[in-house]
Design a protein around this motif. Sequence first.
Motif, mmCIF file in Angstrom:
data_model
loop_
_atom_site.group_PDB
_atom_site.id
_atom_site.type_symbol
_atom_site.label_atom_id
_atom_site.label_comp_id
_atom_site.label_asym_id
_atom_site.label_seq_id
_atom_site.Cartn_x
_atom_site.Cartn_y
_atom_site.Cartn_z
ATOM 1 N N UNK A 106 42.813 82.054 34.385
ATOM 2 C CA UNK A 106 43.546 82.727 35.461
ATOM 3 C C UNK A 106 43.877 81.683 36.529
ATOM 4 N N UNK A 107 45.072 81.791 37.100
ATOM 5 C CA UNK A 107 45.428 80.883 38.185
ATOM 6 C C UNK A 107 44.563 81.187 39.407
ATOM 7 N N UNK A 108 43.830 80.186 39.865
ATOM 8 C CA UNK A 108 42.920 80.316 40.999
ATOM 9 C C UNK A 108 43.676 79.949 42.271
ATOM 10 N N UNK A 109 43.862 80.919 43.159
ATOM 11 C CA UNK A 109 44.617 80.697 44.392
ATOM 12 C C UNK A 109 43.905 79.764 45.356
ATOM 13 N N UNK A 110 42.589 79.652 45.226
ATOM 14 C CA UNK A 110 41.813 78.791 46.122
ATOM 15 C C UNK A 110 41.823 77.353 45.620
ATOM 16 N N UNK A 111 41.466 77.171 44.383
ATOM 17 C CA UNK A 111 41.409 75.827 43.821
ATOM 18 C C UNK A 111 42.740 75.294 43.339
ATOM 19 N N UNK A 112 43.764 76.173 43.316
ATOM 20 C CA UNK A 112 45.107 75.804 42.832
ATOM 21 C C UNK A 112 45.021 75.154 41.449
ATOM 22 N N UNK A 113 44.314 75.831 40.582
ATOM 23 C CA UNK A 113 44.150 75.347 39.223
ATOM 24 C C UNK A 113 43.901 76.534 38.295
ATOM 25 N N UNK A 114 43.956 76.298 37.003
ATOM 26 C CA UNK A 114 43.681 77.352 36.032
ATOM 27 C C UNK A 114 42.172 77.432 35.800
ATOM 28 N N UNK A 115 41.597 78.598 36.019
ATOM 29 C CA UNK A 115 40.148 78.780 35.966
ATOM 30 C C UNK A 115 39.801 79.845 34.932
ATOM 31 N N UNK A 116 38.807 79.560 34.110
ATOM 32 C CA UNK A 116 38.379 80.532 33.112
ATOM 33 C C UNK A 116 37.235 81.367 33.691
#
Length: 324
Positions: free
Chosen positions: A313-323
């Motif tokens: 899922x796109x992580x709005x905080x880390x600005x990366x794709x997070x599982x």
Amino acid sequence: MAKMLVRSLFCPFIIVSTLALATWSYGLNQSRNQPSSVATSSTTVAYHGGPLLTRPSGINIYLIWYGAFSLKDRTTITDFFASFSPKGLVPRQEPIVSTWWRTVSSYKDKAHAPVSRIVRLVKQVGDPYSLGKNLKRAQIGSLVNKNIVISNKLPVDSNAIYLVLTAKDVNVEKFCMDSCGFHDSVLVTPKGSVIVYAHVGDAVQCPGFCAWPYAVPAYGPPGQALVAPNGVGADGMVINIATILAGAATNPFKTGYFQGDILAPLEAVSACPGIFGAGAYPGYPGNLMVDKFSKASYNVYGANGEKFLLPAVWDLVGLTCKVV
């Protein structure tokens, strides 16, 4: 259960998730003409000011089984929904499905209300091919409307997702051609309420397209498929259900969170195509856990001893794709 990291390499193949081109309709689409990437084309999934599914009491799931499904596949999917509650896990193991959903629930509307943290399956109904075995997308909405207005099997619920699952012998417009599922909204008449609905088909119809990495893709160089913990069709459906749920919760009326063209947007999960674990790259899903005995690959634990593979899922905080 003992586990180890899987590092099986897949030959690069052509796969990318996009969204449907149909107005008011969003889908888990995959183009056969563009490579997947661990990086998105812009810096983030942007918010466009519209409502999300944010009711604190939770998102209710109303499930319509259209056609004939095996008991095993039905159990796998209902166990997936049961896994959103940590109470369904005995003994408790990490990471779990609710851990994955935590990233989705970090999405907030303009009043700073987050997407509902609770997802629950509240009712299931069956349908023995009442509309036949060849369906247009618009008929999915009609089927939901019929179950609410005509048969009164389902209630009107503005913070719900009405999910239609179609069996392997049912053909749905665009499914397996440029889509593995979609979500949309419809006005329920004469109730006067707008509800969110979605469709996911049986991935066994096109496993290389809608159940990767559990099947070899039909396009591009062949590679080795991973072992599915619950069966290729069911696990493919779980991946696509997860993708559609995340998109419907964060962009229910095409005015929420998405990236790119409004007619072909990338949503919370489809902005991270082909990523299931750390180190993912085109043709390789990332580092996953592997069951010592069955050799099945997964990244989260579920209810009743189940194991699932869920997309990043796109992580709005880390600005990366997070599982997880």
